[in-house]
Design a protein around this motif. Structure first.
Motif, PDB file in Angstrom:
ATOM      1  N   ASP A   1     -43.914  14.468  13.564  1.00 48.59           N
ATOM      2  CA  ASP A   1     -43.162  15.713  13.745  1.00 48.59           C
ATOM      3  C   ASP A   1     -41.962  15.765  12.795  1.00 48.59           C
ATOM      4  OD1 ASP A   1     -44.779  16.839  15.660  1.00 48.59           O
ATOM      5  OD2 ASP A   1     -43.553  16.205  17.359  1.00 48.59           O
ATOM      6  N   THR A   2     -41.318  14.621  12.609  1.00 49.41           N
ATOM      7  CA  THR A   2     -40.107  14.571  11.787  1.00 49.41           C
ATOM      8  C   THR A   2     -40.408  14.809  10.311  1.00 49.41           C
ATOM      9  OG1 THR A   2     -39.055  13.034  13.334  1.00 49.41           O
ATOM     10  CG2 THR A   2     -38.146  13.116  11.110  1.00 49.41           C
ATOM     11  N   VAL A   3     -41.543  14.305   9.824  1.00 48.91           N
ATOM     12  CA  VAL A   3     -41.835  14.409   8.382  1.00 48.91           C
ATOM     13  C   VAL A   3     -42.636  15.670   8.034  1.00 48.91           C
ATOM     14  CG1 VAL A   3     -41.729  11.917   8.079  1.00 48.91           C
ATOM     15  CG2 VAL A   3     -43.952  13.005   8.522  1.00 48.91           C
ATOM     16  N   LYS A   4     -42.891  16.534   9.007  1.00 46.19           N
ATOM     17  CA  LYS A   4     -43.573  17.787   8.675  1.00 46.19           C
ATOM     18  C   LYS A   4     -42.765  18.525   7.609  1.00 46.19           C
ATOM     19  CE  LYS A   4     -46.019  18.781  12.994  1.00 46.19           C
ATOM     20  NZ  LYS A   4     -46.042  19.598  14.240  1.00 46.19           N
ATOM     21  N   GLY A   5     -43.420  18.937   6.579  1.00 42.73           N
ATOM     22  CA  GLY A   5     -42.750  19.637   5.494  1.00 42.73           C
ATOM     23  C   GLY A   5     -42.285  18.720   4.384  1.00 42.73           C
ATOM     24  N   ILE A   6     -42.146  17.420   4.680  1.00 48.64           N
ATOM     25  CA  ILE A   6     -41.757  16.476   3.633  1.00 48.64           C
ATOM     26  C   ILE A   6     -42.771  15.326   3.560  1.00 48.64           C
ATOM     27  CG2 ILE A   6     -39.293  16.991   3.777  1.00 48.64           C
ATOM     28  CD1 ILE A   6     -38.967  14.438   5.460  1.00 48.64           C
ATOM     29  N   MET A   7     -43.920  15.504   4.193  1.00 46.90           N
ATOM     30  CA  MET A   7     -44.915  14.437   4.258  1.00 46.90           C
ATOM     31  C   MET A   7     -45.490  14.142   2.888  1.00 46.90           C
ATOM     32  SD  MET A   7     -48.353  14.301   6.639  1.00 46.90           S
ATOM     33  CE  MET A   7     -47.405  14.517   8.138  1.00 46.90           C
ATOM     34  N   ASP A   8     -45.708  12.854   2.618  1.00 46.73           N
ATOM     35  CA  ASP A   8     -46.396  12.473   1.391  1.00 46.73           C
ATOM     36  C   ASP A   8     -47.611  11.620   1.744  1.00 46.73           C
ATOM     37  OD1 ASP A   8     -45.559   9.802   1.781  1.00 46.73           O
ATOM     38  OD2 ASP A   8     -43.802  10.057   0.518  1.00 46.73           O
ATOM     39  N   ASN A   9     -48.311  11.126   0.748  1.00 43.72           N
ATOM     40  CA  ASN A   9     -49.562  10.403   0.986  1.00 43.72           C
ATOM     41  C   ASN A   9     -49.372   9.148   1.837  1.00 43.72           C
ATOM     42  OD1 ASN A   9     -51.056  12.254  -0.481  1.00 43.72           O
ATOM     43  ND2 ASN A   9     -50.822  11.150  -2.419  1.00 43.72           N
ATOM     44  N   ARG A  10     -48.186   8.593   1.811  1.00 42.19           N
ATOM     45  CA  ARG A  10     -47.936   7.381   2.600  1.00 42.19           C
ATOM     46  C   ARG A  10     -47.949   7.667   4.094  1.00 42.19           C
ATOM     47  NH1 ARG A  10     -42.326   5.640   0.099  1.00 42.19           N
ATOM     48  NH2 ARG A  10     -42.106   7.914   0.253  1.00 42.19           N
ATOM     49  N   ASP A  11     -47.782   8.930   4.456  1.00 39.41           N
ATOM     50  CA  ASP A  11     -47.687   9.289   5.868  1.00 39.41           C
ATOM     51  C   ASP A  11     -49.033   9.669   6.488  1.00 39.41           C
ATOM     52  OD1 ASP A  11     -44.877   8.987   5.808  1.00 39.41           O
ATOM     53  OD2 ASP A  11     -44.672  10.997   4.945  1.00 39.41           O
ATOM     54  N   ILE A  12     -50.038   9.910   5.650  1.00 37.85           N
ATOM     55  CA  ILE A  12     -51.316  10.399   6.169  1.00 37.85           C
ATOM     56  C   ILE A  12     -51.948   9.393   7.121  1.00 37.85           C
ATOM     57  CG2 ILE A  12     -53.670  11.036   5.532  1.00 37.85           C
ATOM     58  CD1 ILE A  12     -52.517  12.231   2.943  1.00 37.85           C
ATOM     59  N   SER A  13     -51.949   8.111   6.746  1.00 39.45           N
ATOM     60  CA  SER A  13     -52.579   7.096   7.587  1.00 39.45           C
ATOM     61  C   SER A  13     -51.864   6.954   8.921  1.00 39.45           C
ATOM     62  CB  SER A  13     -52.612   5.748   6.869  1.00 39.45           C
ATOM     63  OG  SER A  13     -51.302   5.251   6.656  1.00 39.45           O
ATOM     64  N   ILE A  14     -50.557   7.199   8.944  1.00 36.75           N
ATOM     65  CA  ILE A  14     -49.785   7.104  10.184  1.00 36.75           C
ATOM     66  C   ILE A  14     -50.193   8.206  11.148  1.00 36.75           C
ATOM     67  CG2 ILE A  14     -47.461   7.194  11.164  1.00 36.75           C
ATOM     68  CD1 ILE A  14     -46.464   6.165   8.376  1.00 36.75           C
ATOM     69  N   CYS A  15     -50.274   9.424  10.653  1.00 30.77           N
ATOM     70  CA  CYS A  15     -50.642  10.550  11.518  1.00 30.77           C
ATOM     71  C   CYS A  15     -52.114  10.483  11.923  1.00 30.77           C
ATOM     72  CB  CYS A  15     -50.315  11.870  10.820  1.00 30.77           C
ATOM     73  SG  CYS A  15     -48.540  12.041  10.465  1.00 30.77           S
ATOM     74  N   ASP A  16     -52.961   9.957  11.044  1.00 25.34           N
ATOM     75  CA  ASP A  16     -54.363   9.730  11.421  1.00 25.34           C
ATOM     76  C   ASP A  16     -54.444   8.707  12.551  1.00 25.34           C
ATOM     77  OD1 ASP A  16     -55.292  11.527   9.563  1.00 25.34           O
ATOM     78  OD2 ASP A  16     -55.875  10.000   8.077  1.00 25.34           O
ATOM     79  N   ALA A  17     -53.636   7.664  12.469  1.00 23.12           N
ATOM     80  CA  ALA A  17     -53.619   6.635  13.516  1.00 23.12           C
ATOM     81  C   ALA A  17     -53.129   7.218  14.837  1.00 23.12           C
ATOM     82  CB  ALA A  17     -52.743   5.464  13.090  1.00 23.12           C
ATOM     83  N   ALA A  18     -52.152   8.125  14.772  1.00 25.04           N
ATOM     84  CA  ALA A  18     -51.665   8.773  15.988  1.00 25.04           C
ATOM     85  C   ALA A  18     -52.785   9.559  16.662  1.00 25.04           C
ATOM     86  CB  ALA A  18     -50.488   9.688  15.668  1.00 25.04           C
ATOM     87  N   ASN A  19     -53.501  10.357  15.878  1.00 23.97           N
ATOM     88  CA  ASN A  19     -54.584  11.171  16.440  1.00 23.97           C
ATOM     89  C   ASN A  19     -55.708  10.308  16.997  1.00 23.97           C
ATOM     90  OD1 ASN A  19     -53.328  13.627  15.824  1.00 23.97           O
ATOM     91  ND2 ASN A  19     -54.146  13.629  13.747  1.00 23.97           N
ATOM     92  N   TYR A  20     -56.039   9.245  16.275  1.00 30.18           N
ATOM     93  CA  TYR A  20     -57.099   8.348  16.741  1.00 30.18           C
ATOM     94  C   TYR A  20     -56.672   7.649  18.032  1.00 30.18           C
ATOM     95  CZ  TYR A  20     -60.575   4.582  16.656  1.00 30.18           C
ATOM     96  OH  TYR A  20     -61.585   3.709  16.975  1.00 30.18           O
ATOM     97  N   GLY A  21     -55.431   7.174  18.061  1.00 27.67           N
ATOM     98  CA  GLY A  21     -54.937   6.491  19.254  1.00 27.67           C
ATOM     99  C   GLY A  21     -54.908   7.388  20.466  1.00 27.67           C
ATOM    100  N   LEU A  22     -54.522   8.643  20.272  1.00 25.00           N
ATOM    101  CA  LEU A  22     -54.494   9.595  21.387  1.00 25.00           C
ATOM    102  C   LEU A  22     -55.899   9.887  21.904  1.00 25.00           C
ATOM    103  CD1 LEU A  22     -51.742  12.011  20.065  1.00 25.00           C
ATOM    104  CD2 LEU A  22     -51.576  10.571  22.109  1.00 25.00           C
ATOM    105  N   SER A  23     -56.846  10.018  20.994  1.00 25.31           N
ATOM    106  CA  SER A  23     -58.223  10.287  21.428  1.00 25.31           C
ATOM    107  C   SER A  23     -58.775   9.118  22.232  1.00 25.31           C
ATOM    108  CB  SER A  23     -59.121  10.573  20.215  1.00 25.31           C
ATOM    109  OG  SER A  23     -59.307   9.412  19.417  1.00 25.31           O
ATOM    110  N   LYS A  24     -58.446   7.892  21.832  1.00 24.42           N
ATOM    111  CA  LYS A  24     -58.906   6.722  22.561  1.00 24.42           C
ATOM    112  C   LYS A  24     -58.174   6.565  23.896  1.00 24.42           C
ATOM    113  CE  LYS A  24     -62.090   4.937  19.909  1.00 24.42           C
ATOM    114  NZ  LYS A  24     -63.477   4.704  20.379  1.00 24.42           N
ATOM    115  N   LEU A  25     -56.930   6.998  23.951  1.00 27.67           N
ATOM    116  CA  LEU A  25     -56.193   6.954  25.206  1.00 27.67           C
ATOM    117  C   LEU A  25     -56.856   7.856  26.247  1.00 27.67           C
ATOM    118  CD1 LEU A  25     -53.620   5.715  26.493  1.00 27.67           C
ATOM    119  CD2 LEU A  25     -52.406   7.789  25.789  1.00 27.67           C
ATOM    120  N   LEU A  26     -57.322   9.011  25.816  1.00 27.21           N
ATOM    121  CA  LEU A  26     -58.057   9.899  26.722  1.00 27.21           C
ATOM    122  C   LEU A  26     -59.365   9.249  27.162  1.00 27.21           C
ATOM    123  CD1 LEU A  26     -57.613  13.400  25.024  1.00 27.21           C
ATOM    124  CD2 LEU A  26     -56.266  12.378  26.864  1.00 27.21           C
TER     125      LEU A  26
END
Length: 489
Positions: free
Chosen positions: A171-196
């Protein structure tokens, strides 16, 4: 007119001096934050952290003594430190803090398990990493020595703290995100799906999850019951698969899901929170003990965990359940959650062992305080248990109950407590933070070493280190939070 003119001039000068003093203190606080971040980065392992270090870094520990290359997920380890960096960036805009937060997030993302969560520690050594079944190498669950570790831990908020950090980071890096952040947000989405996916059909979660789907027929949806007969001696079992409230696990998972919903707007996260809240309604024990157990078996009966954790109702986990129900109420405005809270409050009012103090465990049916030990027996007096257990477990306390009651009094009505009331959960901060005084900030800055570290006297708790001072991540992050809160005032 002359005296009046001089008086006004004196007021203006005083105000200017006051403003200058405040500006200087805020500048010093920001510099102190920067220095502490630089120090922590200098001792990190690939962006990750432990709990304690000797000043020369030769001795290192998380909950256990740490081997070279290990970092800790369990609080106050890497996700907590990373979130402190992130909040420091929000308070200052200083990219040094964001870079440190990114490094912590990336090492966590690189070590996400196939089951979506995290173990309580991480191996960064490439050979030792082969023992784990990471998402990044999910082609095989086996090595020559057997199955790889694929255990997502919800105990001690291990996985939850990482996901909260990731959600807030993205949420904090929205608008300033670079390629280094993609894997972090992908991990967040994957982790949330597995939590469900890890959620049981009745809305509960286990203490740990290995990524294997739950068979619905094996987990019937029913209400908690208090058996007349239950094992009085410890029974060994795979308690990690039980419906577990221990150490606030359900509360912290509900917080993660609430934050995911606030961040994404995806209703599946809100629905999972409600499903979890409804589990807590069913898990509330019948009168005259309308609170919660530490863990339940598939028949919704309180059950043994470790040898010193007997079937019982427990005040500590019940306070956590109350906070969780209030969060679900904030998402739904459904008064059934308040009604369950009120029943529990009645029990708390009548079950104190002294002023503002409750026993952790109360015997089923009798409501008598009980204690446990490594011998697997139920004890009725704390003097009956070993010295190690007497001092190594919190057998009584307030457990945050008074603070919860104060929150409840303010936030009972939908008008005063809507979904925005949960936003503080997502930043790893409290909803209402007491104002940090100038004197507190001056004291924090004065105790900081030129290197940026604050040193803690003595050896870490439960460590027989031959040292007089050590580096405590708990104390450092506490000071950094105070500095951050001061700058945000």
């Amino acid at each position: 007119m002359k005296p009046i003119t001089n008086f006004l001039l004196l007021i203006l000068l005083t105000c200017n001096v006051g403003n200058a003093t405040e500006i200087t203190l805020r500048s010093n606080a920001a510099q102190s934050l920067e220095n502490s971040t630089k120090y922590l980065v200098s001792i990190s392992t690939k962006g990750g952290y432990l709990w304690n270090y000797s000043t020369d870094l030769s001795l290192r520990a998380g909950e256990l003594e740490a081997e070279p290359g290990q970092i800790w997920v369990q609080k106050p380890g890497t996700p907590i430190v990373g979130h402190v960096f992130l909040n420091a960036f929000k308070a200052t805009g200083n990219a040094i803090h964001l870079d440190a937060a990114r490094s912590a997030a990336r090492v966590l993302a690189d070590n996400q398990l196939e089951s979506g969560g995290w173990f309580h520690y991480i191996e960064t050594d490439e050979t030792k990493r082969l023992r784990f079944h990471f998402k990044q190498n999910n082609n095989s669950k086996h090595t020559s020595s057997g199955k790889r570790i694929n255990t997502s831990s919800y105990d001690d908020e291990n996985t939850q703290n990482v996901l909260l950090f990731f959600i807030d980071y993205c949420d904090t890096v929205k608008g300033i995100m670079d390629n280094r952040d993609i894997s972090i947000c992908d991990a967040a989405n994957y982790g949330l799906s597995k939590l469900l996916q890890a959620q049981y059909p009745n809305g509960a979660w286990p203490q740990k999850w290995n990524g294997i789907n739950h068979e619905a027929s094996s987990y019937p949806i029913s209400r908690a019951n208090r058996p007349d007969n239950y094992p009085r001696k410890h029974v060994k079992s795979k308690y990690q698969a039980a419906y577990t409230l221990n150490d606030g696990s359900h509360e912290s998972i509900i917080n993660v899901l609430a934050c995911a919903w606030l961040s994404t707007g995806e209703v599946k996260y809100k629905n999972a929170s409600i499903k979890a809240g409804d589990f807590l309604l069913r898990a509330q024990m019948p009168s005259p003990q309308p609170i919660w157990a530490q863990q339940y078996n598939q028949n919704m009966e309180p059950t043994w965990a470790r040898p010193f954790e007997p079937p019982a109702v427990t005040s500590a986990e019940s306070v956590s359940a109350l906070r969780a129900l209030l969060t679900v109420y904030s998402l739904t405005h459904d008064k059934k959650y308040l009604e369950a809270i009120d029943r529990a409050v009645t029990w708390f009012d009548s079950s104190k062992i002294s002023d503002k103090t409750w026993s952790r465990f109360y015997e089923l049916n009798t409501n008598i305080p009980i204690y446990g030990d490594h011998d697997g027996n139920i004890h009725y007096h704390i003097n009956e248990i070993s010295n190690e257990r007497r001092h190594g477990y919190q057998w009584s306390g307030n457990f945050g109950y008074d603070k919860f009651i104060a929150t409840l009094a303010v936030n009972r009505s939908p008008e005063s407590y809507d979904k925005a009331g949960t936003r503080h959960l997502c930043s790893g901060t409290e909803n209402s933070k007491p104002r940090v005084s100038d004197d507190v900030i001056r004291r924090i800055i004065s105790k900081q070493k030129p290197s940026g570290v604050w040193l803690t006297n003595g050896a870490p708790k439960n460590r027989r280190w031959p040292i007089k001072e050590h580096v405590s991540l708990h104390e450092i992050t506490l000071n950094m939070r105070q500095l951050t809160n001061f700058l945000l005032q």
